[in-house]
Enzyme design. Structure first.
Site, PDB file in Angstrom:
ATOM      1  N   GLU A 111      43.280  48.976  10.763  1.00 59.48           N
ATOM      2  CA  GLU A 111      43.610  50.395  10.926  1.00 59.48           C
ATOM      3  C   GLU A 111      44.500  50.514  12.157  1.00 59.48           C
ATOM      4  O   GLU A 111      44.105  50.118  13.256  1.00 59.48           O
ATOM      5  CB  GLU A 111      42.341  51.229  11.131  1.00 59.48           C
ATOM      6  CG  GLU A 111      42.662  52.721  11.113  1.00 59.48           C
ATOM      7  CD  GLU A 111      41.695  53.608  11.887  1.00 59.48           C
ATOM      8  OE1 GLU A 111      41.646  54.807  11.589  1.00 59.48           O
ATOM      9  OE2 GLU A 111      41.004  53.116  12.797  1.00 59.48           O
TER      10      GLU A 111
ATOM     11  N   HIS B   2      37.769  58.789   5.381  1.00 60.14           N
ATOM     12  CA  HIS B   2      36.744  59.655   5.975  1.00 60.14           C
ATOM     13  C   HIS B   2      37.284  60.502   7.127  1.00 60.14           C
ATOM     14  O   HIS B   2      36.537  61.302   7.685  1.00 60.14           O
ATOM     15  CB  HIS B   2      35.575  58.791   6.448  1.00 60.14           C
ATOM     16  CG  HIS B   2      35.991  57.825   7.524  1.00 60.14           C
ATOM     17  ND1 HIS B   2      36.844  56.763   7.284  1.00 60.14           N
ATOM     18  CD2 HIS B   2      35.722  57.802   8.839  1.00 60.14           C
ATOM     19  CE1 HIS B   2      37.059  56.118   8.405  1.00 60.14           C
ATOM     20  NE2 HIS B   2      36.398  56.720   9.374  1.00 60.14           N
ATOM     21  N   ASP B   3      38.532  60.293   7.514  1.00 59.44           N
ATOM     22  CA  ASP B   3      39.133  61.072   8.608  1.00 59.44           C
ATOM     23  C   ASP B   3      40.159  62.084   8.103  1.00 59.44           C
ATOM     24  O   ASP B   3      40.693  62.856   8.896  1.00 59.44           O
ATOM     25  CB  ASP B   3      39.861  60.136   9.593  1.00 59.44           C
ATOM     26  CG  ASP B   3      38.932  59.156  10.274  1.00 59.44           C
ATOM     27  OD1 ASP B   3      37.766  59.513  10.506  1.00 59.44           O
ATOM     28  OD2 ASP B   3      39.380  58.036  10.568  1.00 59.44           O
TER      29      ASP B   3
ATOM     30  N   ASP C 164      38.667  48.824  12.775  1.00 59.87           N
ATOM     31  CA  ASP C 164      38.865  50.158  13.337  1.00 59.87           C
ATOM     32  C   ASP C 164      39.848  50.116  14.515  1.00 59.87           C
ATOM     33  O   ASP C 164      39.663  49.314  15.440  1.00 59.87           O
ATOM     34  CB  ASP C 164      37.488  50.649  13.827  1.00 59.87           C
ATOM     35  CG  ASP C 164      37.462  52.112  14.176  1.00 59.87           C
ATOM     36  OD1 ASP C 164      37.527  52.945  13.257  1.00 59.87           O
ATOM     37  OD2 ASP C 164      37.362  52.441  15.370  1.00 59.87           O
TER      38      ASP C 164
ATOM     39  N   ASP D  71      33.062  47.384   8.094  1.00 55.10           N
ATOM     40  CA  ASP D  71      33.864  47.986   9.156  1.00 55.10           C
ATOM     41  C   ASP D  71      33.602  47.206  10.442  1.00 55.10           C
ATOM     42  O   ASP D  71      32.459  46.932  10.785  1.00 55.10           O
ATOM     43  CB  ASP D  71      33.438  49.450   9.342  1.00 55.10           C
ATOM     44  CG  ASP D  71      34.623  50.379   9.528  1.00 55.10           C
ATOM     45  OD1 ASP D  71      35.399  50.132  10.479  1.00 55.10           O
ATOM     46  OD2 ASP D  71      34.778  51.338   8.755  1.00 55.10           O
TER      47      ASP D  71
END
Ligand code: NOJ
Length: 560
Positions: free
Chosen positions: A256, A329-330, A199, A98
């Site tokens: 993302e 994960h969100d 991210d 990430d």
């Protein structure tokens, strides 16, 4: 369309805090991950995307990084990480890390310096502004509630933070900062990693002047999205990053990108654009939200889902590349969200996997999705750990006086901790995740839903996902075929075709507990048909011109 290994790969996302604890402190760690690589090998995934494992005070579970070049103490050491990478590579599994560079932690050495004085050499690594009329520099609302600005007494100025006040935004206008980021990326790539998940990478360029957004009635702060999503210099920065770093390695890069359109997706991922490989967009994750944001619940209309996913399939076809995902994960757990986790958990989890994995793009599986893990319901807000959830609850209940029960209902449906409860390995205490006290409670259904059982049971979601992954390896059409939607207006059936040369796939999925009939278009002629996968028993001589589907049924035929 060019052939690329990352188009043919299946990615598995690990949220390290919740995957596997090796030392009994209740927090997942790197040695824990290393101990489960054979499980991932058996599943058959090609790439692991590891959510952040860098040093962090964990205001946002590692998405607030205080040292980009070191491993978080709770997760282990650099030596543990290196060994984990070697063990992955030994098994033919690649690793993408990430990259969180829209912001750092306020505890990063750069920020510690930056806040000291206006002439500190690190001042311009971040975005500082004086207040306006005794208030914040503008009216933008943070993604985690409240203002995006935090006042800092030392220099009598405010700093920008789109996320929590412990996540100050980095100033990409500053070439020295950009070079620091590129050097850091090379540091990890030279250790042998295989790419980056970036991210909120489309937030890094902000509109000049950082203007206030138009006011909204009854709101103190309003979303300033249009001033930082896909901002004015975003493509310059990504092209520079590509030239300086990415182009030098054979890697997977995925951005993302909330709030991106297919047209912009082409600009980010077009083969002649030299930016990123693929876009990770959110439009299909917003369809069960009413205006006003994710906490305002609305049931999903299947036709909206079909329209949106079809727009992305056709929009990027031959021009860019999609990521395919239901979970991360969100996001809440997909079987609870778009499936039926009560009466048809296994069937609907398999159906959802089928619908997604047969599309064009690189599929992502989020830990636990492959065993059909579900959402969780904790009694009280005190049992939740996610900063977004807790801040929202405090604002709505304590500042605005909203009904706590209503707010808890929205947390049950949309809260990020749904995805973050510890991975359910087996029936032992805390689901085999830890021998200590888990940092977030385990879902109480772990005795029924766990990996040990799923691996043992040939009819489990796990073995179905294995098959989906394997099919992608065997049939080029699943990777490279073009996509066309069938029966667009049907409110329960999602069906589509994939076409490559003289081959065609027909993907038929039922998004309901009803038994609607699927009719194959008459012009769709064929000489032979093969059933590639299905989540119910289907006999070979079934006539497919008209199929009465069973609840949450999924079938994929290959016609030639
Ligand atoms: C997106 C990440 O996926 C999310 O978990 C995080 O809170 C924000 N970006 C801020 O880094």
């Amino acid at each position: 369309m060019s052939k690329q290994w990352w188009k043919e790969a299946v990615v598995y996302q690990i949220y390290p805090r919740s995957f596997k604890d090796s030392n009994g402190d209740g927090v997942g760690d790197i040695k824990g991950i290393a101990s489960k690589l054979d499980y991932l090998k058996e599943l058959g995934v090609d790439v692991v995307w590891l959510s952040p494992v860098y040093q962090s005070p964990n205001d946002d579970n590692g998405y607030d990084i205080s040292d980009y070049r070191n491993i978080m103490d709770e997760f282990g050491t650099m030596a543990d990480w290196e060994e984990m990478l070697a063990e992955m590579h030994k098994r033919g599994i690649k690793l993408i890390m990430d990259l969180v560079v829209n912001h750092s932690s306020d505890e990063h050495a750069w920020f510690v310096e930056s806040r000291k004085s206006k002439d500190n050499p690190y001042r311009d690594y971040y975005i500082w502004r004086p207040g306006k009329d005794g208030k914040e520099p503008n009216n933008w609302e943070s993604a985690f509630s409240g203002s995006t600005w935090e006042y800092d007494e030392a220099t009598d100025e405010y700093f920008l933070h789109i996320f929590s006040k412990k996540q100050p935004d980095l100033n990409w206008e500053n070439p020295t900062l950009r070079n620091e980021v590129y050097d850091m990326m090379k540091f990890w790539l030279d250790k042998g990693i295989d790419g980056f998940r970036m991210d909120v990478i489309n937030f890094i360029s902000k509109v000049d002047g950082l203007p206030s957004a138009p006011e909204e009635e009854g709101k103190k702060y309003v979303s300033g999205h249009e001033y930082f999503m896909n901002g004015p210099r975003i493509h310059d920065y990504l092209k520079e990053m590509n030239q300086e770093v990415l182009s030098k390695y054979d890697i997977l890069t995925v951005g993302e990108m909330p709030g991106v359109t297919p047209e912009e997706g082409i600009l980010y991922t077009g083969e002649d654009r030299n930016e990123l490989n693929m876009v990770f967009q959110f439009e299909h994750m917003d369809l069960d939200s009413a205006p006003g944001g994710k906490w305002n619940l609305k049931p999903l209309e299947l036709t909206d889902l079909k329209n949106t996913l079809t727009k992305w399939q056709k929009g990027l076809e031959g021009k860019g590349w999609n990521s395919l995902y239901w979970n991360n994960h969100d996001q809440p757990r997909i079987v609870s969200r778009f499936g039926d986790d009560k009466n048809y958990r296994v069937e609907s989890a398999k159906m959802l996997g089928t619908c997604l994995h047969m599309m064009q793009g690189t599929p992502y599986i989020y830990q636990g999705e492959e065993i059909g893990m579900t959402n969780v319901k904790f009694e009280t807000i005190d049992e939740y750990r996610d900063i977004e959830t807790i801040n929202m609850y405090n604002e709505k209940v304590h500042e605005k006086g909203e009904d706590p029960e209503k707010v808890m209902t929205s947390i049950y449906v949309k809260g990020r901790d749904n995805a973050r409860t510890p991975f359910q390995w087996d029936e032992s205490e805390h689901a085999g995740f830890t021998t200590g006290t888990p940092w977030l409670k385990v879902n109480s259904n772990y005795r029924e839903i766990n990996a040990r059982k799923a691996v043992e049971d040939k009819n489990s979601v796990f073995h179905y996902y294995r098959k989906l992954i394997n099919l992608r390896k065997q049939h080029e059409i699943i990777v490279y075929g073009t996509y066309d939607l069938l029966c667009a207006d049907h409110r329960e059936i999602y069906a589509y075709t994939r076409t490559l040369r003289d081959e065609r796939l027909v993907v038929i999925t039922n998004f309901s507990s009803n038994t609607p009939t699927f009719n194959l278009q008459e012009e769709m002629t064929y000489t032979s048909k093969e059933l590639l996968i299905s989540n119910y028993e289907v006999s070979d001589d079934t006539d497919i011109s008209s199929i009465k589907l069973r609840p949450w049924e999924a079938r994929v035929y290959k016609l030639t």
